[in-house]
Write a protein that holds these residues in place. Sequence first.
Motif, PDB file in Angstrom:
ATOM      1  N   THR A   1      44.223  45.166  38.940  1.00  0.00           N
ATOM      2  CA  THR A   1      45.942  44.959  39.592  1.00  0.00           C
ATOM      3  C   THR A   1      45.721  44.694  38.196  1.00  0.00           C
ATOM      4  OG1 THR A   1      45.617  42.690  39.499  1.00  0.00           O
ATOM      5  CG2 THR A   1      46.390  43.278  41.292  1.00  0.00           C
ATOM      6  N   GLN A   2      47.042  45.739  37.972  1.00  0.00           N
ATOM      7  CA  GLN A   2      47.777  45.162  36.130  1.00  0.00           C
ATOM      8  C   GLN A   2      48.893  45.052  36.030  1.00  0.00           C
ATOM      9  OE1 GLN A   2      49.383  47.842  34.593  1.00  0.00           O
ATOM     10  NE2 GLN A   2      50.168  49.008  36.049  1.00  0.00           N
ATOM     11  N   MET A   3      49.137  44.229  35.240  1.00  0.00           N
ATOM     12  CA  MET A   3      50.979  44.228  35.216  1.00  0.00           C
ATOM     13  C   MET A   3      51.316  44.691  33.818  1.00  0.00           C
ATOM     14  SD  MET A   3      53.063  40.180  34.108  1.00  0.00           S
ATOM     15  CE  MET A   3      52.245  40.311  36.266  1.00  0.00           C
ATOM     16  N   SER A   4      52.087  45.239  33.578  1.00  0.00           N
ATOM     17  CA  SER A   4      53.023  45.457  32.032  1.00  0.00           C
ATOM     18  C   SER A   4      52.242  47.087  31.180  1.00  0.00           C
ATOM     19  CB  SER A   4      53.220  44.709  31.024  1.00  0.00           C
ATOM     20  OG  SER A   4      54.557  44.093  31.819  1.00  0.00           O
TER      21      SER A   4
ATOM     22  N   ASP B   1      41.980  52.865  30.237  1.00  0.00           N
ATOM     23  CA  ASP B   1      40.762  52.423  30.563  1.00  0.00           C
ATOM     24  C   ASP B   1      41.161  51.284  32.244  1.00  0.00           C
ATOM     25  OD1 ASP B   1      40.533  52.131  28.088  1.00  0.00           O
ATOM     26  OD2 ASP B   1      40.840  50.268  27.106  1.00  0.00           O
ATOM     27  N   PHE B   2      41.941  50.597  32.503  1.00  0.00           N
ATOM     28  CA  PHE B   2      42.464  49.908  33.509  1.00  0.00           C
ATOM     29  C   PHE B   2      41.906  51.385  34.391  1.00  0.00           C
ATOM     30  CE2 PHE B   2      44.784  49.968  37.605  1.00  0.00           C
ATOM     31  CZ  PHE B   2      44.177  47.908  37.771  1.00  0.00           C
ATOM     32  N   ASP B   3      42.290  52.415  34.523  1.00  0.00           N
ATOM     33  CA  ASP B   3      42.258  53.392  35.462  1.00  0.00           C
ATOM     34  C   ASP B   3      40.910  53.805  35.481  1.00  0.00           C
ATOM     35  OD1 ASP B   3      44.815  53.477  36.324  1.00  0.00           O
ATOM     36  OD2 ASP B   3      45.448  55.356  34.715  1.00  0.00           O
ATOM     37  N   GLN B   4      40.087  53.622  34.923  1.00  0.00           N
ATOM     38  CA  GLN B   4      38.824  54.294  34.916  1.00  0.00           C
ATOM     39  C   GLN B   4      37.477  53.058  35.785  1.00  0.00           C
ATOM     40  OE1 GLN B   4      36.350  55.158  31.215  1.00  0.00           O
ATOM     41  NE2 GLN B   4      38.875  55.178  30.394  1.00  0.00           N
ATOM     42  N   VAL B   5      38.060  51.995  36.030  1.00  0.00           N
ATOM     43  CA  VAL B   5      37.459  51.393  36.530  1.00  0.00           C
ATOM     44  C   VAL B   5      37.868  51.587  38.516  1.00  0.00           C
ATOM     45  CG1 VAL B   5      37.165  48.968  37.894  1.00  0.00           C
ATOM     46  CG2 VAL B   5      37.821  49.439  35.004  1.00  0.00           C
ATOM     47  N   ASN B   6      36.569  51.677  39.399  1.00  0.00           N
ATOM     48  CA  ASN B   6      37.220  51.930  40.360  1.00  0.00           C
ATOM     49  C   ASN B   6      35.870  50.754  41.297  1.00  0.00           C
ATOM     50  OD1 ASN B   6      38.641  54.607  40.023  1.00  0.00           O
ATOM     51  ND2 ASN B   6      35.833  54.817  39.083  1.00  0.00           N
TER      52      ASN B   6
ATOM     53  N   VAL C   1      43.423  42.438  35.553  1.00  0.00           N
ATOM     54  CA  VAL C   1      42.769  41.950  37.054  1.00  0.00           C
ATOM     55  C   VAL C   1      41.776  42.596  37.732  1.00  0.00           C
ATOM     56  CG1 VAL C   1      43.018  39.697  38.239  1.00  0.00           C
ATOM     57  CG2 VAL C   1      44.636  40.020  36.217  1.00  0.00           C
ATOM     58  N   ILE C   2      40.753  41.950  37.543  1.00  0.00           N
ATOM     59  CA  ILE C   2      39.098  42.767  38.085  1.00  0.00           C
ATOM     60  C   ILE C   2      38.808  41.890  39.426  1.00  0.00           C
ATOM     61  CG2 ILE C   2      37.545  44.362  38.425  1.00  0.00           C
ATOM     62  CD1 ILE C   2      39.910  45.518  37.171  1.00  0.00           C
ATOM     63  N   THR C   3      38.904  42.482  40.542  1.00  0.00           N
ATOM     64  CA  THR C   3      37.794  41.015  41.441  1.00  0.00           C
ATOM     65  C   THR C   3      36.878  42.265  41.738  1.00  0.00           C
ATOM     66  OG1 THR C   3      40.351  40.799  42.223  1.00  0.00           O
ATOM     67  CG2 THR C   3      38.029  40.024  43.915  1.00  0.00           C
ATOM     68  N   LEU C   4      35.233  41.886  41.754  1.00  0.00           N
ATOM     69  CA  LEU C   4      34.366  41.550  42.119  1.00  0.00           C
ATOM     70  C   LEU C   4      34.006  41.286  43.680  1.00  0.00           C
ATOM     71  CD1 LEU C   4      34.304  41.789  38.710  1.00  0.00           C
ATOM     72  CD2 LEU C   4      32.196  43.346  40.008  1.00  0.00           C
ATOM     73  N   THR C   5      33.238  41.361  44.774  1.00  0.00           N
ATOM     74  CA  THR C   5      32.899  40.615  46.191  1.00  0.00           C
ATOM     75  C   THR C   5      31.689  41.023  46.030  1.00  0.00           C
ATOM     76  OG1 THR C   5      34.771  40.534  46.787  1.00  0.00           O
ATOM     77  CG2 THR C   5      32.877  40.034  48.633  1.00  0.00           C
TER      78      THR C   5
END
Length: 227
Positions: free
Chosen positions: A222-225, A162-167, A210-214
């Motif tokens: 970033t991702q953890m485990s 799922d995380f890898d699909q966020v760009n 954790v996804i950051t939007l500006t």
Amino acid sequence: MAKQETTGATKEKKPIYKRVWFWIIVVLVLAGIGASMGGSKASSTKTSASTSQESTKKDDSKKDDSQPAEKKEEKKDGLSKENFDKINISESDGTSKEDVEAMFGKKPDSTSTSTVMDVQSDMLTWNGGLFGSSITVGFNNNHAFTKSMNGLKGTKKVTLADFDQVNNGMNEDDVKAKLGDPTGIDITKIMDTTTTVLTFNGKELGSSAVITLTNGAVSGKTQMSLK
């Protein structure tokens, strides 16, 4: 034997209204009418009273029905995501401390204050919201410029796939379509830049994304485990 002549004046008949039995009948008739009217009036009064009682019961019933709705509405207020979203963040016209306190319905559970270059900064935290969440709001000269809420339920346990699909460049709706609703939200506005940080829980204990939007677009992640 001489025939006796009976002479006597013929008895004059009394007018009917001068007779005792006439007035007895009149009294009895009037008494009967009075009793009838009294019964009718009593019945009418009873019916009216009954109707009034039923109306009162209906009104009371309506009040009783409305009270739970009001209580439910009160439960919706306070430390809710809905009220969190209402807080306007801006160094010039952000929501004031007094308005935030009124919105949440109580004083903050913890506070910290500092003054730098004539700018007073306050950080206020409220605990015990939805699902044990907490809300922190930062103020500069009594204008909210940052807010965060954690402990939200979320709608999905994210995976590494799922995380890898966020760009980069995706908007917030795109991110939520991939990862669901976040468990934590942090929004800060300084000058013309709004930074939003969304936190999502992974399937494994302690894992997260954790996804950051500006200014509304993904600028980092970033991702953890995650697995």
